[in-house]
Design an enzyme around this catalytic site. Structure first.
Site, PDB file in Angstrom:
ATOM      1  N   SER A 133      38.940  28.511  36.308  1.00 41.55           N
ATOM      2  CA  SER A 133      39.190  28.661  34.892  1.00 41.55           C
ATOM      3  C   SER A 133      38.495  28.721  33.817  1.00 41.55           C
ATOM      4  O   SER A 133      38.887  29.017  32.654  1.00 41.55           O
ATOM      5  CB  SER A 133      40.481  27.679  34.861  1.00 41.55           C
ATOM      6  N   HIS A 154      38.108  34.541  39.656  1.00 40.84           N
ATOM      7  CA  HIS A 154      39.816  34.082  39.161  1.00 40.84           C
ATOM      8  C   HIS A 154      40.173  34.743  39.192  1.00 40.84           C
ATOM      9  O   HIS A 154      41.017  35.672  38.922  1.00 40.84           O
ATOM     10  CB  HIS A 154      38.711  34.024  38.157  1.00 40.84           C
ATOM     11  N   GLU A 166      40.359  37.747  37.774  1.00 47.48           N
ATOM     12  CA  GLU A 166      38.952  38.143  36.608  1.00 47.48           C
ATOM     13  C   GLU A 166      37.753  38.144  37.666  1.00 47.48           C
ATOM     14  O   GLU A 166      37.411  37.488  37.907  1.00 47.48           O
ATOM     15  CB  GLU A 166      38.693  37.469  35.809  1.00 47.48           C
ATOM     16  N   ASN A 204      43.072  33.298  29.366  1.00 47.30           N
ATOM     17  CA  ASN A 204      42.675  31.745  28.946  1.00 47.30           C
ATOM     18  C   ASN A 204      42.689  31.338  27.484  1.00 47.30           C
ATOM     19  O   ASN A 204      42.626  30.764  26.778  1.00 47.30           O
ATOM     20  CB  ASN A 204      42.501  30.677  29.752  1.00 47.30           C
TER      21      ASN A 204
HETATM   22  P1  NAI Z   1      44.038  21.276  43.854  1.00 49.48           P
HETATM   23  O1  NAI Z   1      42.986  19.841  43.398  1.00 49.48           O
HETATM   24  O2  NAI Z   1      45.066  21.794  44.372  1.00 49.48           O
HETATM   25  O3  NAI Z   1      42.234  21.445  45.187  1.00 49.48           O
HETATM   26  C1  NAI Z   1      41.211  21.218  45.312  1.00 49.48           C
HETATM   27  C2  NAI Z   1      40.977  20.963  46.449  1.00 49.48           C
HETATM   28  O4  NAI Z   1      39.330  20.768  46.711  1.00 49.48           O
HETATM   29  C3  NAI Z   1      41.403  19.310  46.324  1.00 49.48           C
HETATM   30  O5  NAI Z   1      41.830  19.550  48.256  1.00 49.48           O
HETATM   31  C4  NAI Z   1      39.961  18.830  47.281  1.00 49.48           C
HETATM   32  O6  NAI Z   1      39.911  17.529  48.085  1.00 49.48           O
HETATM   33  C5  NAI Z   1      38.729  19.363  47.463  1.00 49.48           C
HETATM   34  N1  NAI Z   1      37.757  19.007  47.316  1.00 49.48           N
HETATM   35  C6  NAI Z   1      36.765  18.423  45.608  1.00 49.48           C
HETATM   36  N2  NAI Z   1      35.529  18.361  46.015  1.00 49.48           N
HETATM   37  C7  NAI Z   1      35.301  19.089  46.757  1.00 49.48           C
HETATM   38  C8  NAI Z   1      33.857  19.182  47.508  1.00 49.48           C
HETATM   39  N3  NAI Z   1      32.785  18.721  47.180  1.00 49.48           N
HETATM   40  N4  NAI Z   1      34.040  20.155  48.765  1.00 49.48           N
HETATM   41  C9  NAI Z   1      34.690  20.224  48.997  1.00 49.48           C
HETATM   42  N5  NAI Z   1      36.350  20.038  48.895  1.00 49.48           N
HETATM   43  C10 NAI Z   1      36.566  19.507  47.360  1.00 49.48           C
HETATM   44  O7  NAI Z   1      42.984  22.402  42.746  1.00 49.48           O
HETATM   45  P2  NAI Z   1      43.515  23.694  42.759  1.00 49.48           P
HETATM   46  O8  NAI Z   1      44.787  23.967  41.672  1.00 49.48           O
HETATM   47  O9  NAI Z   1      43.906  24.692  43.658  1.00 49.48           O
HETATM   48  O10 NAI Z   1      42.136  24.671  41.373  1.00 49.48           O
HETATM   49  C11 NAI Z   1      40.862  25.016  42.268  1.00 49.48           C
HETATM   50  C12 NAI Z   1      39.829  25.246  41.302  1.00 49.48           C
HETATM   51  O11 NAI Z   1      40.666  26.084  41.385  1.00 49.48           O
HETATM   52  C13 NAI Z   1      39.529  24.899  39.843  1.00 49.48           C
HETATM   53  O12 NAI Z   1      38.250  25.099  39.378  1.00 49.48           O
HETATM   54  C14 NAI Z   1      40.332  25.562  38.794  1.00 49.48           C
HETATM   55  O13 NAI Z   1      39.836  25.381  37.679  1.00 49.48           O
HETATM   56  C15 NAI Z   1      40.765  26.955  39.439  1.00 49.48           C
HETATM   57  N6  NAI Z   1      41.700  26.735  39.111  1.00 49.48           N
HETATM   58  C16 NAI Z   1      43.296  26.500  39.604  1.00 49.48           C
HETATM   59  C17 NAI Z   1      44.068  27.551  38.564  1.00 49.48           C
HETATM   60  C18 NAI Z   1      45.483  26.495  38.769  1.00 49.48           C
HETATM   61  O14 NAI Z   1      46.806  27.259  38.049  1.00 49.48           O
HETATM   62  N7  NAI Z   1      45.940  25.623  39.393  1.00 49.48           N
HETATM   63  C19 NAI Z   1      44.792  28.780  38.256  1.00 49.48           C
HETATM   64  C20 NAI Z   1      43.190  29.925  38.496  1.00 49.48           C
HETATM   65  C21 NAI Z   1      42.175  28.717  39.034  1.00 49.48           C
END
Ligand code: NAI
Length: 394
Positions: A133, A154, A166, A204
């Site tokens: 993000s 994105h 995006e 954002n």
């Molecule tokens: P989350 O915390 O729900 O999930 C992240 C997952 O990645 C976890 O299951 C974790 O175990 C795993 N993980 C961490 N390090 C790892 C690695 N080295 N290799 C493999 N898996 C790994 O996070 P979320 O909310 O799904 O966000 C993920 C990405 O998407 C971030 O970059 C965030 O900025 C972006 N994003 C999030 C949004 C939101 O509203 N939550 C919206 C748009 C983008």
């Protein structure tokens, strides 16, 4: 020699049976997996933690059950979608993928390390994307041997429901890769927009005053949270800024604000607020902690907004004009096209109208006049009018 049918068959094969791997099976990764499997792709969902994969699997199963119950899908189609998704903890399982989408923790060093590792196991023509993000795609690409195949894809939360995607080419990304991904995103039934690799991308960045200006108005004692929220709902927004921040989480919203502010070399226009910082310090993160700007305890009610139409109109216009100014400045700086900026805000965060169009509807002169009035009153850079907005009124 290929005839037209061969071309179509090859094209369909490319669209339909692509193997796509997703790294990180959290909220975003599992939502993206659903979107891609629904489009017919073979999806591999990976995570370092087996329990995260188990959670994603049961989450996807219950989503499919709900969709069948609501008659949005037949049982047969739901089963086929689930069968297309496999789960693995090993990076090596990603070999043979046409596309990788990374959705892991928002940390630049970890993302760079993962991209470098993944590049070792995928084919030379596999495209590598990040769902970040806020981090620099250019910086992530710099960790790869072939940075021209790295870009940002994105999605918005929840990925299966929000149409916007995006697409962010890094400085190093080739035009062919960007075009190819644009076509793929469309084939997934999503609305792609192209955006320069700059802090906050489109949504954002442009949305910052929705929160920042609302908090500022509160800090000045003009109105309480519910009156400010009502002012924005009166303009057609589904939720006001404070109820929305409480839903997103004040920790998440504050982190984005701080990161955009720092990434713009501390441009005062994006300055975070002390009020939001205090809420974070108190642990009042919103709905998830039972308290944010509002209380969500049992019996708690949201105070009624003030019955003052001219106050609400003034508040609504002040926030709206700040949003319009940011949208015009984003276009002025060639971050994205005017069409894409309007699509981004309506399809990514449900704004009732595109801000570029809304500015024209209100009259650009009245937007400039209100910004100038605020600038003269406060003498702060946050109210400086975009040169484009001013020029368009001359
Ligand atoms: P989350 O915390 O729900 O999930 C992240 C997952 O990645 C976890 O299951 C974790 O175990 C795993 N993980 C961490 N390090 C790892 C690695 N080295 N290799 C493999 N898996 C790994 O996070 P979320 O909310 O799904 O966000 C993920 C990405 O998407 C971030 O970059 C965030 O900025 C972006 N994003 C999030 C949004 C939101 O509203 N939550 C919206 C748009 C983008």
């Amino acid at each position: 020699m290929t005839n037209n049918h061969d071309f179509i068959a090859n094209f369909a094969a490319k669209i339909l049976i692509m193997k796509i791997s997703i790294i990180g099976s959290g909220a975003m990764g599992s939502g993206i997996a659903q979107v891609l499997a629904q489009s017919g792709h073979e999806v591999l969902l990976t995570d370092t933690r087996q329990e995260a994969l188990d959670k994603a699997k049961s989450g996807l199963q219950s989503t499919m059950t709900k969709l069948v119950e609501k008659a949005k899908l037949t049982q047969e189609i739901a089963d086929a979608i689930l069968q297309r998704i496999s789960f693995d903890t090993q990076v090596s399982a990603m070999s043979g993928s046409a596309l990788i989408i990374e959705a892991i923790v928002e940390n630049i060093e970890i993302k760079k390390k993962v991209f470098a590792e993944v590049e070792e196991v995928v084919d030379a023509n596999c495209i590598l994307a990040s769902n970040t993000s806020s981090l620099s795609i250019t910086s992530i690409a710099s960790a790869c041997k072939r940075p021209e195949r790295v870009l940002g894809i994105h999605f918005f939360n929840p990925a299966p429901l929000m149409p916007l995607v995006e697409i962010i080419p890094a400085l190093q990304t080739s035009k062919e890769i960007t075009d190819q991904v644009y076509g793929w995103v469309k084939s997934w039934g999503k609305v792609p927009v192209i955006c320069k690799d700059t802090p906050g991308f489109i949504v954002n960045r442009v949305a910052r005053p929705f929160y920042g200006e609302a908090i500022r108005i509160y800090e000045e004692g003009f109105a309480d949270f519910s009156t400010i929220d009502q002012s924005m709902r009166d303009l057609g927004f589904k939720m006001g800024p404070f109820e929305l921040m409480d839903m997103i989480g004040n920790d998440v919203n504050f982190a984005v604000t701080e990161s955009v502010f720092a990434a713009f070399f501390y441009d005062q226009r994006f300055k975070p607020s002390l009020t939001q910082k205090k809420l974070n310090e108190a642990g009042w993160l919103g709905r998830k902690t039972g308290r944010g700007y509002y209380s969500y305890a049992d019996q708690a009610t949201i105070p009624p907004p003030q019955d003052n139409a001219s106050l609400k109109q003034r508040i609504g216009m002040r926030i709206l004009v700040m949003l319009i100014n940011e949208a015009y400045d984003t276009f002025y700086l060639r971050i994205a096209s005017a069409e894409d900026i309007d699509l981004a805000m309506t399809k990514g965060v449900n704004y009732p109208k595109g801000l570029i169009a809304w500015g024209k509807e209100l009259g650009l002169k009245s937007c400039v006049d209100l910004l100038d009035e605020l600038y003269h009153e406060y003498g702060e850079d946050r109210y400086r009018c975009s040169p484009l907005l001013r020029n368009l009124t001359r």
